[in-house]
Write an enzyme that holds these catalytic residues in place. Structure first.
Site, PDB file in Angstrom:
ATOM      1  N   LYS A  67       4.322  -2.507 -12.691  1.00  0.00           N
ATOM      2  CA  LYS A  67       3.162  -3.259 -12.356  1.00  0.00           C
ATOM      3  C   LYS A  67       2.146  -2.284 -11.226  1.00  0.00           C
ATOM      4  O   LYS A  67       2.828  -2.851  -9.876  1.00  0.00           O
ATOM      5  CB  LYS A  67       3.696  -3.995 -11.517  1.00  0.00           C
TER       6      LYS A  67
ATOM      7  N   GLU B 203       8.157   2.939   0.444  1.00  0.00           N
ATOM      8  CA  GLU B 203       7.013   3.457   1.659  1.00  0.00           C
ATOM      9  C   GLU B 203       6.090   2.668   1.441  1.00  0.00           C
ATOM     10  O   GLU B 203       5.456   2.256   0.603  1.00  0.00           O
ATOM     11  CB  GLU B 203       7.203   4.362   0.758  1.00  0.00           C
TER      12      GLU B 203
ATOM     13  N   CYS C   3      -0.850   7.396   2.766  1.00  0.00           N
ATOM     14  CA  CYS C   3       0.159   6.614   3.568  1.00  0.00           C
ATOM     15  C   CYS C   3       0.397   7.515   5.039  1.00  0.00           C
ATOM     16  O   CYS C   3       0.239   7.080   6.073  1.00  0.00           O
ATOM     17  CB  CYS C   3       1.752   6.611   3.424  1.00  0.00           C
TER      18      CYS C   3
ATOM     19  N   GLU D  16      -2.476  -0.153  11.512  1.00  0.00           N
ATOM     20  CA  GLU D  16      -2.517   0.724  10.354  1.00  0.00           C
ATOM     21  C   GLU D  16      -4.242   0.661  10.364  1.00  0.00           C
ATOM     22  O   GLU D  16      -4.923  -0.287   9.395  1.00  0.00           O
ATOM     23  CB  GLU D  16      -2.192   0.703   9.383  1.00  0.00           C
TER      24      GLU D  16
END
Length: 540
Positions: free
Chosen positions: A204, A277, A311, A409
């Site tokens: 997905k 992750e 990331c 972040e």
């Protein structure tokens, strides 16, 4: 910071209807037949579609058909049938398919890169990282398949009489939920070891970048993987994601920490494994003996690759007092020399953010910091003249804990600079916060930098490099500590997560019970004596 002009490399593009003088990137469009062929790979019978637009200029890219819950059921049913046959396929045959994929990806990289740039808005050189990473991953796992998957002999409890073997059994059907920031490699890289281990995959991808993921599925079939082995479904993450998790035997998720927690909870309810992750607020340390030119060049790549939408990119740079001013001068100069552009050609140093939501986050973080006293050394502005979601690479100084970008972040082209007095102080500040994904250390004393690395609570640490050294070294594990995730991609951990370890022990001559009329008490004494003897002999 200047813009460059488009120069398409070929691939799935045709001349578009818009005026290139006023809208350069819009002078090309995706071939409708090409889009139709890709979206035909979706299991999607709802009759609903979602329009996707290019971040380069807001032009329509495709109307993506949406999957129903019944479509997800059917995807898993097909995948399970295919997996039953695939698990009986030899490791050699699976490896050969991976090597064919390696060649296909390299041969068709222009097409792949065109689509990635058009769909994600990133600079071409950053899009190239994606077929490069898939080539590395496919070749590594193909060449090391037996090392990871062959049955292994282990020590038996009675030497010579107990034979123990450990098999690696596939989990079954793996659900992979992949993000938009690296739409081709993240759609594929986690699934390749799953296929090699004998599993099927139901993927997905993120709704914003479906086409790159569908091209990945097409290349898998061309490489010789059975079509039903890799299913793709589409739909809103909040709806289709839980449907995939509810039917998977294992889940691999890459995305935000907040969503990762939800995924982990859903997997825990079903007692299935997952690897996650997640986010990061990654630190880069410039020690007093660093080569400042190399450190400044690396910090630019670390902070602004893919417009900071990575990331493992750096959002905090800690610089030793002794070299701070000289480093900042070099870093700011390199940042200001960057070329931005909504183009398909080589030569751009940075492309666009992915969406209005991402731009809003970046703008909010910078405006909050400035309002509370931070200084903008360069950048700090949206660039609607280049494209709807462009934002300049931005360097901040004087960021304090009360500012949003200090600990949260940003996931955009914004980096904060901090002085440190000694290395213990630098390590402590690098470890502040809840994340622990990636770090970087610049020093001309490699041994000293390597000694510092274990003190930083991050899953990967690069020395004299931004992030590429660990990310491209496929034999080593990659993942996060603390709130940056659980589990690892790459290396043996990256494939063993998709297997169940099965121990098989064959016993000869003796049994683990009293023999020949021996009492339980006598048996216990004999076994105790054997334990003492084995220790004296140095046995494990």
């Amino acid at each position: 910071m200047s813009a460059s002009n488009p120069s398409p490399s070929g691939g799935p593009l045709v001349e578009g209807p818009r005026d290139p003088e006023h809208d350069p990137a819009a002078s090309y469009a995706l071939e409708p037949e090409y889009v139709e062929a890709l979206t035909a790979r979706l299991l999607a019978t709802s009759g609903r579609t979602v329009e996707v637009r290019s971040p380069l200029n807001g032009a329509p890219l495709a109307h993506i058909p949406q999957s129903t819950d019944a479509d997800v059921d059917e995807a898993f049913a097909r995948a399970r049938r295919a997996q039953a046959a695939w698990a009986r396929t030899s490791i050699e045959a699976r490896s050969a398919a991976l090597l064919r994929l390696h060649d296909l990806v390299l041969d068709r990289q222009d097409e792949i890169i065109d689509l990635i740039v058009w769909e994600s808005g990133k600079a071409r050189k950053h899009a190239f990282d994606e077929p490069l990473h898939i080539g590395l991953t496919a070749r590594y796992y193909a060449r090391t398949a037996h090392q990871h998957l062959d049955t292994q002999r282990k020590l038996g409890v009675v030497p010579g009489l107990t034979r123990v073997e450990v098999n690696r059994v596939p989990k079954g059907v793996v659900g992979i939920i992949s993000p938009w920031n690296y739409p081709f490699t993240m759609a594929l890289c986690d699934g390749l070891p799953a296929l090699l281990a004998g599993n099927a995959v139901v993927a997905k991808p993120d709704a914003q970048t479906m086409l790159s993921a569908l091209l990945a599925a097409e290349l898998l079939e061309e490489a010789g993987f059975p079509r039903d082995l890799w299913q793709v479904v589409a739909g809103p993450g909040a709806e289709t994601g839980p449907a995939v998790i509810a039917r998977s035997d294992y889940v691999c998720f890459t995305g935000s920490t907040a969503t990762g927690r939800t995924v982990a909870q859903a997997c825990a309810e079903r007692l299935i494994g997952c690897s996650l992750e997640l986010g990061g607020k990654n630190p880069l340390l410039v020690l007093r003996d660093a080569d400042l030119e190399k450190a400044a060049e690396g910090a630019v790549r670390a902070s602004f690759s893919n417009a900071g939408q990575l990331c493992v990119s750096m959002e905090r740079v800690f610089v030793a007092d002794q070299v701070y001013d000289r480093f900042v001068e070099r870093f700011v100069a390199r940042t200001e020399a960057m070329t931005l552009g909504a183009t398909l050609d080589w030569g751009n140093d940075m492309g666009s953010l992915i969406s209005q939501a991402q731009l809003d986050t970046v703008v909010a973080h910078v405006e909050d910091a400035v309002a509370k006293g931070a200084r903008v050394l360069t950048g700090g502005r949206a660039r609607p003249d280049l494209g709807p979601y462009f934002f300049e690479p931005t360097v901040l100084e004087g960021v304090t804990p009360d500012m949003t970008c200090f600990g949260k972040e940003t996931f955009g082209p914004v980096v904060s600079l901090y002085r440190f007095h000694d290395e213990a102080d630098a390590v402590a500040r690098a470890n502040e916060g809840e994340y622990g994904l990636n770090a970087s250390i610049y020093s001309q004393d490699g041994a000293r930098a390597r000694a510092i690395a274990p003190r930083i609570k991050c899953g990967t640490v690069n020395i004299n490099e931004a992030f590429g050294a660990t990310f491209a070294s496929i034999d080593s594990p990659m993942g996060g500590m603390r709130q940056s995730g659980m589990g690892r991609r790459q290396g043996s951990e990256g494939i063993h997560r998709y297997t169940e370890s099965q121990s098989v022990a064959t016993q000869r001559l003796i049994r683990f019970a009293p023999m020949l009329g021996m009492s339980d008490a006598a048996y216990a004494k004999v076994m105790t004596a054997n334990l003492r003897l084995m220790k004296k002999l140095g046995r494990a």
